[in-house]
Design a protein around this motif. Structure first.
Motif, mmCIF file in Angstrom:
data_model
loop_
_atom_site.group_PDB
_atom_site.id
_atom_site.type_symbol
_atom_site.label_atom_id
_atom_site.label_comp_id
_atom_site.label_asym_id
_atom_site.label_seq_id
_atom_site.Cartn_x
_atom_site.Cartn_y
_atom_site.Cartn_z
ATOM 1 N N VAL B 255 0.830 -1.208 0.000
ATOM 2 C CA VAL B 255 0.000 0.000 0.000
ATOM 3 C C VAL B 255 0.865 1.259 0.000
ATOM 4 N N MET B 256 1.934 1.255 0.791
ATOM 5 C CA MET B 256 2.662 2.511 0.989
ATOM 6 C C MET B 256 3.743 2.768 -0.049
ATOM 7 N N THR B 257 4.493 1.739 -0.430
ATOM 8 C CA THR B 257 5.631 1.992 -1.333
ATOM 9 C C THR B 257 5.718 1.031 -2.505
ATOM 10 N N LYS B 258 4.944 -0.033 -2.493
ATOM 11 C CA LYS B 258 5.038 -1.084 -3.523
ATOM 12 C C LYS B 258 6.458 -1.635 -3.634
ATOM 13 N N GLY B 259 7.230 -1.567 -2.554
ATOM 14 C CA GLY B 259 8.595 -2.090 -2.585
ATOM 15 C C GLY B 259 9.639 -1.051 -2.952
ATOM 16 N N GLY B 260 9.197 0.099 -3.414
ATOM 17 C CA GLY B 260 10.127 1.134 -3.860
ATOM 18 C C GLY B 260 10.470 2.086 -2.749
ATOM 19 N N PRO B 261 11.084 3.198 -3.000
ATOM 20 C CA PRO B 261 11.666 3.556 -4.290
ATOM 21 C C PRO B 261 12.966 2.782 -4.555
ATOM 22 N N VAL B 262 13.191 2.477 -5.801
ATOM 23 C CA VAL B 262 14.331 1.646 -6.237
ATOM 24 C C VAL B 262 14.553 0.439 -5.311
ATOM 25 N N TYR B 263 13.515 -0.324 -5.078
ATOM 26 C CA TYR B 263 13.598 -1.560 -4.288
ATOM 27 C C TYR B 263 14.041 -1.333 -2.840
ATOM 28 N N ALA B 264 13.972 -0.096 -2.361
ATOM 29 C CA ALA B 264 14.469 0.172 -1.006
ATOM 30 C C ALA B 264 13.617 -0.497 0.062
ATOM 31 N N THR B 265 12.365 -0.869 -0.253
ATOM 32 C CA THR B 265 11.541 -1.551 0.741
ATOM 33 C C THR B 265 11.077 -2.911 0.230
ATOM 34 N N GLU B 266 11.758 -3.425 -0.778
ATOM 35 C CA GLU B 266 11.398 -4.755 -1.271
ATOM 36 C C GLU B 266 11.715 -5.793 -0.207
ATOM 37 N N VAL B 267 10.726 -6.614 0.141
ATOM 38 C CA VAL B 267 10.957 -7.726 1.059
ATOM 39 C C VAL B 267 10.609 -9.015 0.322
ATOM 40 N N MET B 268 10.837 -10.157 0.987
ATOM 41 C CA MET B 268 10.698 -11.419 0.259
ATOM 42 C C MET B 268 9.286 -11.627 -0.297
ATOM 43 N N VAL B 269 8.269 -11.271 0.505
ATOM 44 C CA VAL B 269 6.916 -11.530 0.012
ATOM 45 C C VAL B 269 6.549 -10.570 -1.128
ATOM 46 N N THR B 270 6.977 -9.309 -1.049
ATOM 47 C CA THR B 270 6.680 -8.406 -2.168
ATOM 48 C C THR B 270 7.432 -8.869 -3.416
ATOM 49 N N TYR B 271 8.642 -9.372 -3.216
ATOM 50 C CA TYR B 271 9.416 -9.891 -4.346
ATOM 51 C C TYR B 271 8.690 -11.078 -4.980
ATOM 52 N N MET B 272 8.242 -11.989 -4.130
ATOM 53 C CA MET B 272 7.515 -13.166 -4.633
ATOM 54 C C MET B 272 6.244 -12.725 -5.369
ATOM 55 N N TYR B 273 5.573 -11.746 -4.827
ATOM 56 C CA TYR B 273 4.351 -11.251 -5.459
ATOM 57 C C TYR B 273 4.659 -10.649 -6.826
ATOM 58 N N ARG B 274 5.717 -9.855 -6.882
ATOM 59 C CA ARG B 274 6.037 -9.146 -8.120
ATOM 60 C C ARG B 274 6.493 -10.117 -9.215
#
Lengths: 274, 313
Positions: B255-274
């Motif tokens: 909701v807040m960052t979609k894993g961005g900016p530039v993957y700065a908040t990418e976590v394993m589950v968001t990665y798996m989702y993407r």
């Protein structure tokens, strides 16, 4: 020194109160103002009068009410199923001795180790294979599955606490095992059942990831998906988005006020007083 | 009153007959009570896990047959991907922050509320715990609003406290955004840990602490040597919940960052989702899921060894 320490305690707690409730209050405040006002200052009172149209805009939208109905349907079904299934299992693990009990219990515990969002892709593939995509059951059944282990453990602890003498007495009076479960244990455990039900209501009402993947048809969307779509559409119109948020916050708060006792009982195993 | 009623037992080996009928009833009951729960667990937990291990060896987009066997390639691809390694590192950071900041904060507040002789304890407890009932979507949206880079609540608050503070783009700054997300998670969940600690602290027998006080222990020694050890089980439970919660964090980030900016908040589950679900590389996504499983399992077995020995007495 003592006075100073006392003041410090209150300052700390009050500061946290501001951090905890500030965001919620500003969201509610924003919902009755125009977006322009919200942009310029998050705190001020509405200058142009209370903007009720933020609310009427949502409340007159049939999509909103359909989402309320969908959320309610999913929540009620998932809760009833979870309570029945978990109390069945809890009863067996609390009261009946049989071979392989440990193994079955460990399989159950496996469910606690893999939260739904970790297992979501495998579950999604399975739903695809079972042709359950885009149906409410595709949301409800996995929800119940992943809620069952934790709630079984909670209920099992409460069931174990009911004295063995009571069970023996009921058998002497001609009660069957099922009769004991149905007429004695279940009614006696009502507070803990209520506790578990409350926890499931909260979890299934709030579930977002599963419906996001499973439900493509917007007519089937529950509220969490609805508000995301609404935010995508009206993102810059803060007043309306905040009104939607407030409409979801307020029932949660009211529910919380009434159910706090049960939530606390469920989470702490009935150990927190007051 | 007539004579005591008694049942006429069948002549041949009465005991075993009764026992057999009893056993049969019991087996029926167990089956009946077991079936709904364990069929669901089998369908939506056990089977998916084994299926995803199978799929993780294939390149598969969810349509068509599963016949493009690639061995361990999906796994090596995942570990070779800088973004995936980054996302694991972010999860690790969140775990550490949870253990070092969220849980001690929850403990401090639990001690303060139970022992601090404060007034309105129930009210404070309710306020601190309230966000637990909000959905993560709502939490994310509220904070998106609070942290907006213009005149948001956060910026206005900081400007009021710190003179010369300039508006921050909280979610746009790659150095700031992960701690901010952690902060939002703490905002939502620390109340749960606080509640569990409060229950634990309340159940300590006051005599034990009074005895230590009589023996001349000061408050700090009391906390370290008596209070905390006595709620060790609760602490271990919250550590488990905290770590597991940090591994599964997803919705707030989406909701807040979609894993961005530039993957700065990418976590394993968001990665798996993407990569797995949005691009529909289900084979690759399955491999990422299996890695996640192994991490969760590895951690839980360690946990079980230490804490859960008493789970089924």
């Amino acid at each position: 020194m003592k006075l100073f320490l006392n003041i410090l305690k209150y300052v700390f707690v009050l500061f946290l109160t501001v951090v905890m409730s500030g965001p919620i209050l500003t969201a509610i405040l924003g919902s009755i103002r125009t977006s322009g006002e919200v942009y310029s200052n998050p705190f001020a009172l509405p200058k142009n009068g209370i903007q009720w149209e933020n609310y009427t805009f949502i409340l007159t939208n049939p999509d909103f009410w359909r989402q309320v109905a969908n959320s309610t349907y999913i929540t009620v079904t998932a809760t009833v199923m979870t309570v029945i299934i978990s109390s069945f299992l809890a009863f067996i693990f609390a009261r009946v001795d049989f071979r392989g009990r440990e193994i079955w219990f460990n399989i159950l515990m496996l469910g606690m180790l893999f939260p739904l969002s970790v297992a979501i892709l495998p579950v999604f593939i399975q739903l695809m294979n079972l042709k359950l995509l885009d149906s409410f059951w595709g949301v409800i059944l996995p929800m119940v599955t992943f809620a069952t282990p934790g709630n079984t453990v909670i209920l099992r602890n409460f069931f174990t606490a009911i004295p063995q003498e009571l069970e023996d007495a009921s058998y002497i009076d001609g009660c069957s095992t099922f009769g004991f479960f149905r007429y004695i244990l279940f009614p006696m455990a009502r507070p803990s059942i209520a506790a578990v039900a409350t926890l499931v209501v909260v979890a299934s009402w709030n579930e977002f990831f599963l419906p996001l993947l499973v439900l493509n048809d917007p007519n089937k969307w529950p509220l969490p998906l609805g508000i995301m779509q609404f935010q995508g559409q009206f993102g810059t119109d803060y007043g309306k988005v905040l009104a939607f948020i407030t409409l979801l916050i307020i029932p949660s708060v009211i529910f919380y006020i009434f159910a706090e006792k049960y939530i606390v009982t469920g989470l702490t195993g009935g150990e927190l007083k007051g | 009153m007539s004579a005591i009623p008694y049942r006429v037992l069948p002549k041949n080996n009465p005991k075993s007959f009764e026992k057999k009928a009893d056993d049969r009833n019991k087996m029926m009951l167990i089956a009946l009570f077991f079936l709904p729960g364990f069929s669901l667990l089998f369908l939506f937990l056990v089977m998916p896990i084994f299926q995803s291990i199978f799929y993780s060896f294939f390149r598969w987009n969810g349509l068509g047959p599963v016949d493009n066997f690639v061995g361990l390639e999906n796994y090596s691809r995942a570990f070779a991907d800088k973004v995936f390694r980054k996302s694991m590192w972010h999860n690790f950071q969140v775990v550490i922050l949870t253990l070092l900041i969220e849980l001690p904060l929850a403990m401090a507040l639990a001690l303060l509320l139970v022992r601090g002789n404060l007034r309105f304890v129930r009210l404070f407890r309710a306020i601190f715990f309230l966000p637990y009932v909000f959905s993560e979507v709502i939490t994310g949206l509220i904070w998106l609003f609070v942290l907006n880079p213009g005149e948001g609540f956060a910026n206005v608050l900081f400007k009021a406290i710190i003179p010369g503070f300039e508006n921050q783009a909280w979610l746009g700054n790659i150095d700031l955004v992960l701690p901010v997300i952690f902060f939002v998670m703490t905002w939502k969940y620390f109340g749960l840990h606080m509640l569990l600690y409060m229950a634990g602290i309340q159940n300590i027998n006051p005599d034990v602490e009074n005895a230590a006080r009589l023996d001349g222990a000061n408050e700090w020694q009391l906390l370290r040597r008596i209070t905390l050890p006595m709620i060790a089980d609760t602490i271990k439970l919250t550590m488990f919940l905290g770590v597991l919660g940090s591994l599964q964090v997803f919705v707030i980030i989406l909701v807040m960052t979609k894993g961005g900016p530039v993957y700065a908040t990418e976590v394993m589950v968001t990665y798996m989702y993407r990569v797995g679900l949005q691009r529909f590389s289900l084979g690759f996504g399955a491999a990422v899921s299996v890695i996640l499983f192994i991490i969760a399992l590895f951690f839980s077995i360690g946990y079980q060894r230490t804490v859960m020995q008493t789970s089924l007495e």
